[in-house]
Design an enzyme around this catalytic site. Sequence first.
Site, PDB file in Angstrom:
ATOM      1  N   ASP A 198     121.132 -20.414  28.518  1.00 36.75           N
ATOM      2  CA  ASP A 198     120.206 -21.427  29.005  1.00 36.75           C
ATOM      3  C   ASP A 198     120.490 -22.816  28.443  1.00 36.75           C
ATOM      4  OD1 ASP A 198     118.834 -19.737  30.671  1.00 36.75           O
ATOM      5  OD2 ASP A 198     117.249 -19.286  29.243  1.00 36.75           O
TER       6      ASP A 198
ATOM      7  N   ARG B  49     115.840 -26.216  35.029  1.00 39.17           N
ATOM      8  CA  ARG B  49     116.826 -26.734  34.071  1.00 39.17           C
ATOM      9  C   ARG B  49     117.769 -27.745  34.715  1.00 39.17           C
ATOM     10  NH1 ARG B  49     115.223 -24.122  29.805  1.00 39.17           N
ATOM     11  NH2 ARG B  49     114.721 -21.902  29.928  1.00 39.17           N
TER      12      ARG B  49
END
Length: 421
Positions: free
Chosen positions: A291, A367
């Site tokens: 991530d 994101r």
Amino acid sequence: MDYRILPPEGFLEARLSLPLSKSMSNRALIINALTPGAQPLGEVAVCDDTDAMREALASQDAGEINIGAAGTTMRFLTAYFASKEGSDLLLDGSERMRHRPIKVLVEALRALGADIEYAGEEGFPPLRIRGRRLNGGELTLDSSVSSQYISALLMIAPTMKDGLKLTFTGETVSRPYILMTLKMMEDAGIESDYFDDVVTIRPQTYRPFDFKIEGDWSAAAAWYEIDAISSGAVTIDNLARESCQGDRKLADIFERLGVTTEWEGEDGGSDLVPSPDQDARLRIDFSDTPDLAQYVTVTCVMLGIPFHFTGLSTLAIKETDRIAALQTELSKIGIFIQPEGRDALSWEGQRRPFDTLPVFDTYDDHRMAMCLAPVAIFVPGIIIRNVEVVAKSYPGFWDELRNAGFTLLDGDAPLPEPVDQ
């Protein structure tokens, strides 16, 4: 909604508290639901993913539950409802969720005694689940696909008749998330043995535990990126120095990108301090922390630091194919990163001129929005499309940007006229 973003005028300063960890929150919610006599949890993350989990657990008797785009929630609830005696429901999600694979988890649960059928395309949600107490036993699982499958199985393992002996094959991805799951299970009274790619959990009963959810290290990545490319002053009040979150590695990675983390005290609080020390070239394996890859990639291209990144195989099955999305969006500012198969990404520092202010797409991926917003520091006036996607993990992100001095205009607004000095 779209935003046109302008950077702060002058020196960037920010002090903020991050949202609570959604990874910890979702695990705590599942463990609490599996605990006899447990009271409702205290404070947990407030974001789309965790809200979807809470709402699903609160409506367990509904015939159909739709969790939207919450991937962790889909995986954890598939295992939870499969192991809950008396459950009979359809578990569904967004259109993107219907294209995110879940076959590995479903086959594993079936091998342990679960009654799950595909209500649509084979290998993908929606799922028809009829809950029962699972037999458990021994199972071998490919751990190179998603650690969330493993965590989903581990959390229900104590409820199985024979417990669970789970053997991993392949290169395990996101291992810190597995360790987080086992640590939180231990806090709630569950003993486990994890040695040499085998986890063994005997039948046991969870005991009530009041989890303290930490600030989200994954959410901190955008602020480390901002600090690195602005040489500003950022203080974060609620990061745990000794954290169970794998993305705690963020501080070590950005040390190599010119950001030193200085801790204020035992109760958290950290100053992100710019440093002239930067690696001339970055090589990182993101297998444990996928991530973080988008934020580090954008930071490197903004700073002109060539890189070679590996351990990216899971990025293709996230909210979008994140490598492809990065490749497309960075090309809009003359940056052409090079994927190498499904696992690696590199850039040698080449730039090409561009003459149009970029309009960045976000692909329904929180994101993507957060890693691209700081590009405004170098390219004032960029536009970020569909800014509401940050609600998945960080609903207050845009407000925090404003507080840090960024100007957020409607996407259709023209660039302000320059002020004569």
